[in-house]
Design a protein around this motif. Structure first.
Motif, PDB file in Angstrom:
ATOM      1  N   GLU A  17      -8.354   1.090  10.503  1.00 21.91           N
ATOM      2  CA  GLU A  17      -9.213   1.781  11.485  1.00 21.91           C
ATOM      3  C   GLU A  17      -8.707   1.589  12.914  1.00 21.91           C
ATOM      4  N   TRP A  18      -7.798   0.609  13.118  1.00 24.61           N
ATOM      5  CA  TRP A  18      -7.260   0.357  14.457  1.00 24.61           C
ATOM      6  C   TRP A  18      -5.989   1.147  14.739  1.00 24.61           C
ATOM      7  N   GLY A  41      -8.812   3.317   4.044  1.00 26.18           N
ATOM      8  CA  GLY A  41      -8.372   4.039   5.244  1.00 26.18           C
ATOM      9  C   GLY A  41      -6.858   4.138   5.355  1.00 26.18           C
ATOM     10  N   GLU A  85     -11.147   5.104   8.738  1.00 24.25           N
ATOM     11  CA  GLU A  85     -12.098   4.000   8.926  1.00 24.25           C
ATOM     12  C   GLU A  85     -12.771   3.621   7.607  1.00 24.25           C
ATOM     13  N   LYS A 111     -10.633  11.072  12.069  1.00 29.00           N
ATOM     14  CA  LYS A 111     -10.337   9.635  12.078  1.00 29.00           C
ATOM     15  C   LYS A 111     -11.304   8.799  11.245  1.00 29.00           C
ATOM     16  N   THR A 112     -12.460   9.357  10.887  1.00 34.12           N
ATOM     17  CA  THR A 112     -13.388   8.575  10.058  1.00 34.12           C
ATOM     18  C   THR A 112     -12.776   8.268   8.689  1.00 34.12           C
TER      19      THR A 112
END
Ligand code: URP
Ligand code: ZN
Ligand code: ZN
Length: 485
Positions: free
Chosen positions: A232-233, A308, A302, A298-299
């Motif tokens: 997620e980063w 992800g 995540e 982008k979810t």
């Protein structure tokens, strides 16, 4: 199948075992009753192909005995689709993409892509000419669809320049540079300037991955130091402004050198604004979007439990608000092409390399098989794209930009008989359990599609039928090109 009837004795199919030269000179194909769609027009007509070429287009065409006849009633007939940005052989981030030309080209064909342009991507520690030979050897006799290469320039010195001149003379008339991944693929500013200057001299177009590499490196280090290690980063380490800055940087270099450029996988509104501002002031810059940025956001990166990682690519999947500007620009013709950036890495064993550090997750989302169906579904079917713009973005514009037109990219007398009979009434779902790509997951698992190719031909020969490859596995040709202005 009812729509595929043979009149008289069929010609013997060309197979690697029986044919030395995979050229079709004595076969004929008639596609009748379909609605032909090009980037410019739509019409109901039949298409007759002799050997590898379209020789007649008209209503009520007859065909001699022995002709393969495809009834396309109720279906569209599109020019073969072109994917101008794929990675088949990509040694990258300590691993290697999973597809070979055998698997990648068959997956492409099943999905309606009859030509792809692969990134020849040796790192700056390797010899470019040795890379050119290797990439050619891997493709030759193994690809079922036609192919050509963008020549990756990962360093620029006197030897590289001499080799680039030789490779361009051999018919590879587009370059690829990375402004990111410095120390591996990436070029510095001096190398970028010299590459563009050479490109201008030779009439070659330069494709570019545009992100500010230093900003990415600094942000990655900050995030990791703060214990932010999950997939997620990835997006926060390469934010939209980093891509906009890279896009603007590339455009400035194009402006100064006068070279022609093409920004690959443009993902977000700020980068689009930078590219459009450059075009506005006269910079020759074409824009490519890729299906993951148009459909996913982008979810996905995540998702918990490291799921992800399946969605880690660069530039990253973005906030959903970026999608409408991209679709609007595509509909308006401001975005030129829709590619895939196909880069297949298994979830198990490969994406897993970055379980404790998102910077080690191999970047890429496999999409070669699904590009056309997803663009049709999310574009045409949902009212975001006209049929003509769909054909332009998925085929014609790439042919024009990269020196393949009008041999490829349109339905016209004299063009290669690369055709896609497309069934808009098909309904299905994408799944890794049924896909032809050699990768253990799909980034589009369960996504419903509103159409699919019924019949796909490559230079007059049927290569795929209803989601199955039925062609000659090694029939694809290397496409040599001349510089375009
Ligand atoms: O994430 C990506 N895009 N992987 C493939 C390499 C590249 O940057 O095109
Ligand atoms: Zn890239
Ligand atoms: Zn790429």
């Amino acid at each position: 199948e009812a729509w595929l009837e043979r009149l008289g004795a069929p010609e013997r199919a060309c197979s690697p075992a029986t044919c030395e030269r995979r050229e079709r000179t004595n076969v004929s194909l008639l596609i009748k009753n379909g609605e032909i769609v090009t980037a410019a027009e739509r019409m109901h007509a039949d298409i007759y192909c002799e050997g590898e070429t379209i020789t007649r287009i008209g209503k009520g065409l007859d065909a001699p005995e022995g002709t393969t006849v495809v009834d396309a009633a109720g279906k569209y007939v599109f020019p073969g689709f072109i994917d101008p940005h794929v990675h088949i052989h990509l040694p990258f981030m300590g691993t290697l993409t999973k597809d070979t030309h055998r698997t990648g080209s068959q997956a492409a064909l099943v999905g309606g892509t009859t030509t792809y342009i692969e990134m020849l991507a040796p790192s700056r520690h390797e010899d470019l000419m040795a890379g050119y030979r290797l990439w050619n050897e891997l493709a030759e006799g193994n690809s079922a669809c036609d192919y050509t290469f963008h020549i990756g320039v990962s360093k620029y010195d006197a030897e590289a320049e001499a080799q680039l001149r030789e490779i361009v003379a051999d018919g590879m008339t587009s370059f690829k540079v990375f402004l990111s991944y410095k120390g591996f693929f990436g070029v510095n500013d001096e190398e970028l300037f010299r590459t563009l200057t050479l490109a201008k001299e030779l009439g070659v177009i330069v494709t570019a991955h545009c992100e500010n590499d230093e900003l990415v490196a600094q942000l990655q280090a900050q995030l990791l130091a703060a214990g932010r290690t999950g997939p997620e980063w990835h997006e926060p380490s390469r934010p939209e402004r980093v891509e906009a800055d890279g896009t603007n940087h590339f455009a400035t270099f194009l402006e100064i050198t006068g070279a022609r450029g093409y920004v690959v996988h443009l993902s977000c509104a700020p980068a689009l604004a930078a590219a459009l501002a450059a075009k506005e002031r006269g910079v020759s810059l074409a824009i490519e979007c890729v299906v993951p940025h148009l459909v996913l956001d982008k979810t996905y990166a995540e998702r918990p439990d490291f799921e992800g990682a399946k969605y880690v690519m660069s530039p990253p999947l973005r906030d959903k608000r970026n999608q409408k500007p991209l679709w609007d620009a595509l509909a308006a013709g401001l975005v030129d092409t829709v590619a895939t950036d196909h880069a297949p890495f298994d979830f198990k064993g490969q994406k897993a390399m970055g379980r404790d550090d998102f910077t080690k997750i191999p970047n890429g989302i496999p999409t070669i098989e699904d590009r056309v169906n997803l663009l049709y579904t999310y574009g045409v079917s949902r009212g975001n794209l006209s049929l003509e713009r769909f054909v332009s973005a998925a085929s014609t514009r790439a042919a024009q930009l990269f020196g393949l037109y009008p041999r490829k990219g349109t339905v016209a007398v004299g063009a290669d008989a690369d055709l896609v009979v497309y069934d808009p009434n098909y309904r299905g779902r994408i799944s890794a359990t049924t896909h032809a790509m050699n990768v253990d997951y799909s980034g589009f698992e369960g996504v419903e599609i509103d159409g699919r190719p019924s019949v796909v031909t490559v230079r007059g020969e049927v290569a795929a039928v209803d989601g199955k490859f039925v062609g000659d596995p090694g029939r694809g040709k290397l496409l040599r090109r001349t510089p375009t202005s």
